[in-house]
Structure formats: structure tokens, C-alpha cells
Motif scaffolding. Sequence first.
Motif, PDB file in Angstrom:
ATOM      1  N   LEU A   1      14.583  -3.510   2.958  1.00 10.97           N
ATOM      2  CA  LEU A   1      14.353  -4.882   3.450  1.00 10.97           C
ATOM      3  C   LEU A   1      13.203  -5.726   3.768  1.00 10.97           C
ATOM      4  O   LEU A   1      13.081  -6.529   4.416  1.00 10.97           O
ATOM      5  N   HIS A   2      12.052  -4.761   3.381  1.00 14.43           N
ATOM      6  CA  HIS A   2      10.698  -5.508   3.522  1.00 14.43           C
ATOM      7  C   HIS A   2      10.664  -6.793   3.408  1.00 14.43           C
ATOM      8  O   HIS A   2       9.901  -7.559   3.906  1.00 14.43           O
ATOM      9  N   ASP A   3      11.217  -7.224   2.215  1.00 11.90           N
ATOM     10  CA  ASP A   3      10.814  -8.862   1.985  1.00 11.90           C
ATOM     11  C   ASP A   3      12.301  -9.639   2.146  1.00 11.90           C
ATOM     12  O   ASP A   3      12.561 -10.711   1.647  1.00 11.90           O
ATOM     13  N   VAL A   4      13.100  -9.297   3.137  1.00  9.06           N
ATOM     14  CA  VAL A   4      14.268 -10.126   3.543  1.00  9.06           C
ATOM     15  C   VAL A   4      13.648 -11.634   3.913  1.00  9.06           C
ATOM     16  O   VAL A   4      14.700 -12.329   3.972  1.00  9.06           O
TER      17      VAL A   4
ATOM     18  N   ASP B   1       4.655 -16.620   5.468  1.00  9.69           N
ATOM     19  CA  ASP B   1       5.813 -16.705   6.848  1.00  9.69           C
ATOM     20  C   ASP B   1       6.906 -15.576   6.551  1.00  9.69           C
ATOM     21  O   ASP B   1       7.787 -15.536   7.306  1.00  9.69           O
ATOM     22  N   HIS B   2       7.232 -14.956   5.148  1.00  8.62           N
ATOM     23  CA  HIS B   2       8.270 -14.255   5.227  1.00  8.62           C
ATOM     24  C   HIS B   2       8.485 -12.966   6.030  1.00  8.62           C
ATOM     25  O   HIS B   2       9.476 -12.395   6.429  1.00  8.62           O
ATOM     26  N   VAL B   3       7.030 -12.412   6.628  1.00  6.84           N
ATOM     27  CA  VAL B   3       7.325 -11.347   7.536  1.00  6.84           C
ATOM     28  C   VAL B   3       7.584 -11.715   8.688  1.00  6.84           C
ATOM     29  O   VAL B   3       8.703 -10.977   9.210  1.00  6.84           O
TER      30      VAL B   3
ATOM     31  N   ASP C   1       5.025  -4.515   9.326  1.00  7.49           N
ATOM     32  CA  ASP C   1       3.568  -4.149   9.151  1.00  7.49           C
ATOM     33  C   ASP C   1       3.318  -4.096   7.724  1.00  7.49           C
ATOM     34  O   ASP C   1       2.139  -3.698   7.243  1.00  7.49           O
ATOM     35  N   HIS C   2       4.042  -4.393   6.811  1.00 11.21           N
ATOM     36  CA  HIS C   2       3.972  -4.106   5.319  1.00 11.21           C
ATOM     37  C   HIS C   2       3.190  -5.052   4.754  1.00 11.21           C
ATOM     38  O   HIS C   2       2.585  -4.775   3.530  1.00 11.21           O
ATOM     39  N   HIS C   3       2.538  -6.029   5.262  1.00 13.96           N
ATOM     40  CA  HIS C   3       1.389  -6.749   4.733  1.00 13.96           C
ATOM     41  C   HIS C   3       0.311  -6.455   5.439  1.00 13.96           C
ATOM     42  O   HIS C   3      -0.878  -7.357   5.301  1.00 13.96           O
ATOM     43  N   GLU C   4       0.031  -5.735   6.475  1.00 14.35           N
ATOM     44  CA  GLU C   4      -1.007  -5.341   7.188  1.00 14.35           C
ATOM     45  C   GLU C   4      -2.242  -4.556   6.339  1.00 14.35           C
ATOM     46  O   GLU C   4      -1.574  -3.747   5.505  1.00 14.35           O
TER      47      GLU C   4
ATOM     48  N   ALA D   1       3.446   1.329  -1.594  1.00 14.94           N
ATOM     49  CA  ALA D   1       4.297   1.222  -2.463  1.00 14.94           C
ATOM     50  C   ALA D   1       4.756  -0.085  -2.862  1.00 14.94           C
ATOM     51  O   ALA D   1       4.932  -0.352  -4.274  1.00 14.94           O
ATOM     52  N   ASP D   2       4.598  -1.241  -2.143  1.00 15.34           N
ATOM     53  CA  ASP D   2       4.781  -2.489  -2.648  1.00 15.34           C
ATOM     54  C   ASP D   2       3.740  -2.952  -3.442  1.00 15.34           C
ATOM     55  O   ASP D   2       3.940  -3.655  -4.467  1.00 15.34           O
ATOM     56  N   ALA D   3       2.484  -2.499  -3.233  1.00 15.50           N
ATOM     57  CA  ALA D   3       1.423  -2.890  -4.301  1.00 15.50           C
ATOM     58  C   ALA D   3       1.433  -2.302  -5.429  1.00 15.50           C
ATOM     59  O   ALA D   3       1.499  -2.900  -6.509  1.00 15.50           O
TER      60      ALA D   3
END
Length: 366
Positions: free
Chosen positions: A225-228, A254-256, A278-281, A307-309
Motif C-alpha cells: 500500500l506504499h503508493d496508495v 503529496d502522495h505520502v 517513511d518510504h520516501h525518506e 525495494a521501491d527504488a
Amino acid sequence: MTSLAVDNTSMLSSRADAPIRVLVVDDEDTIRLVLAKYLRTRGFEVVTAESGDAALETLAGARFDLMLCDVRMPGLSGVEIVPSALETDPDLGIVMLSAVNDAPTATEAMSQGVLDYLTKPIELQHLYDAVQRALHKRTLLREQRRVERAIRDEVADRTRELEQEKSHLRDLTVTVVETLVTAMEARDVFHRGRSARVAELAASIAEYMGLAPEVVEDVRLAGRLHDVGNIGIRDDVLSKPAALNAEEYAHVRDHVRLGVEILSPLRHIERAVVFMGDHHERWDGTGYPHARSGESISIGGRILAAADAFVAMTSSRPYREPRTQEEAVEELRRQSGTLLDPRVYEALRVVVKRRQSLVFIDAIHG
Ligand SMILES: [Fe+2]
């Protein structure tokens, strides 16, 4: 002297219709015989034992309500048999019979669960009163233990039910969130299936790093759900087949915040929501939305970032070809210690390599 009225109901043992059974333990024949005879005249059922060993043997073979036990005996002393006797039957009431100079020993025995002690020579009426008091105390203690057991069982039952309920709620939430993510990804061909890949890789990294199974599951869920929050991002920006301008980039960032806002009411997946937030920190503090750095970023957030990168680099985008897994790992190696937690990078490197060799083995056997 406390005078207790002789109450016929208190003369009964826990088996309502059975007489109270007393074990008299004393190495002196006379005392044994006198006590047994007296107690029988008062309606008790009496068995005698002439030593500590004999007493333990008798207790192992039959149930008693009360044991009257001499302190000083050849072989095992009265005090020495108390722990074993109570282990055999925690409900056994014990009254010690002691000589005057053994009184300190008898007192000490009280701390081991002995209900009372009598000093010899014993007056029979005193003995009777002490027996009644001990039986009364025993009844209260048994009742107290029964209530404590019932409370413990009740608490255990309720805790189990709550745990089941919690797990059910979590399963339900995960299903709803997965549906939401699938619906969201369905409108964007380039992101379709991507969260599943992030979730799977992030969970493998978390597992490799030795995180607790429930944390691994939260990392997996957070990956899904990280980019929900993209649900609140304009289509034209989300699918723009070119680099974003400053305004568009700010909108995407702003998606975070949006994702956290959407999911924060779901308290039973709280930790997964923290990971997601925290996934874009970035490890060096240059990320968003809070510019956290190092270990102040949740471990799940650090894993998701890597993982996202990796998944982004190895996926097709409208404006570029995907990189190979080796190229992506090499690119991330350069970011280790700056954008990425070095420990997380190392785990990702091993996990990716391991998966490549598994694919290779599959290809050979396939
Ligand atoms: Fe994101």
C-alpha cells in the motif's frame, strides 16, 4: 483461646458426603495413637504414618484434607516433607506439631504453606480447635485459588478472543486495502503489479535482516500500500510520459501525506502505515515528507525505500527502458550510505542475487 463452634458442615471434606480425612504423622507411637483415637471420636477419618517417608508414600496413594505432622522425626523431618506433600496435593492443609524448642522451625514452615503449628504437650481441645481453624483456612485458600484460576482462565480466553478478533480485523483490512491498490493500479499501466513486487522484495529483505515475523508481515503490507496516496494525484501527472516540472513534482510528493491520511484510521495496521509514511525518506535526511535521517526513519521505511527504488529502476517507464537487475544493484550501491541504509542495501544485494540463482536453477530444471 479462640473458641470455634463445631459446625457439622465444616466437618465435611470437599466431597460433600465424605468425612474429613486426616493423616497423623509422628514417630512416637503413643502420640500417634492418642491423636488418631481422639480425632476418630470427633468424626474424622484418620490414617497414621510413623515417618516422613511413610507420610509421603501415603499421600501419594490417597487424598487427605489435613496432615498433622511432627516436626522432629528420624529420617525426613516434618518441615522437610512439606514441599513434596504440597506438590502432591496443593489443597492439603498442614498443621505442624512441635516441641517447644522446635517452635522457630515450625514458624518458618508457615512460610512454606503450613497453616498452623501446635506446641507439645498438646491439649486435645486445643488440637480440635486448631484442626477446625486449619480446615477453615484451607477452605478459604482453596476458594481463593479457585477464583484466581477462574480469573486467569477468563483473562486467557478473552485475550485469545481479542487476538482472534484483531487478526480477523487485520485480514479484513488487508483485503480491503489490496482491493483499493488493485483498483488504483488498474488505471495506470506502468504501475500495474508494481506494489506486489515492492511488497515481495521488501518482505524478503526484512526477513533476511532477521526482523520478527510480524514486522516482516507489516513490511509486506506496507509495500503493497506504499503508493496508495497516488489515488489523490492527478492522472495527467501520474502518467506523464516525461520528467515532471516543479509544481507537478510537489503534487506527486503529496502522495505520502495523502496515503497516511487515508489509512491512519485503520489502527490495527498502524505500524504498516508508519512504514508507508517513511518510504520516501532518505538515509542522509534529504527525503520527504519529514526529512528524517538514519535510524530515526523506521526500519520498514528504509527497506521500502530500497525495494521501491530497485523495482522502479527495473520497471518499464514511458520515457526509458528498464535497467537490468545487475545495473540496478550497482546503481543502488552508489546510493548506499547516502540515500539508502547500508545494511538494507547489503540485504537487498544478497536477496536479489539469491533470487537470480533460484531463477537460474529453475531454468536448468525447467
Ligand atoms: Fe511513493
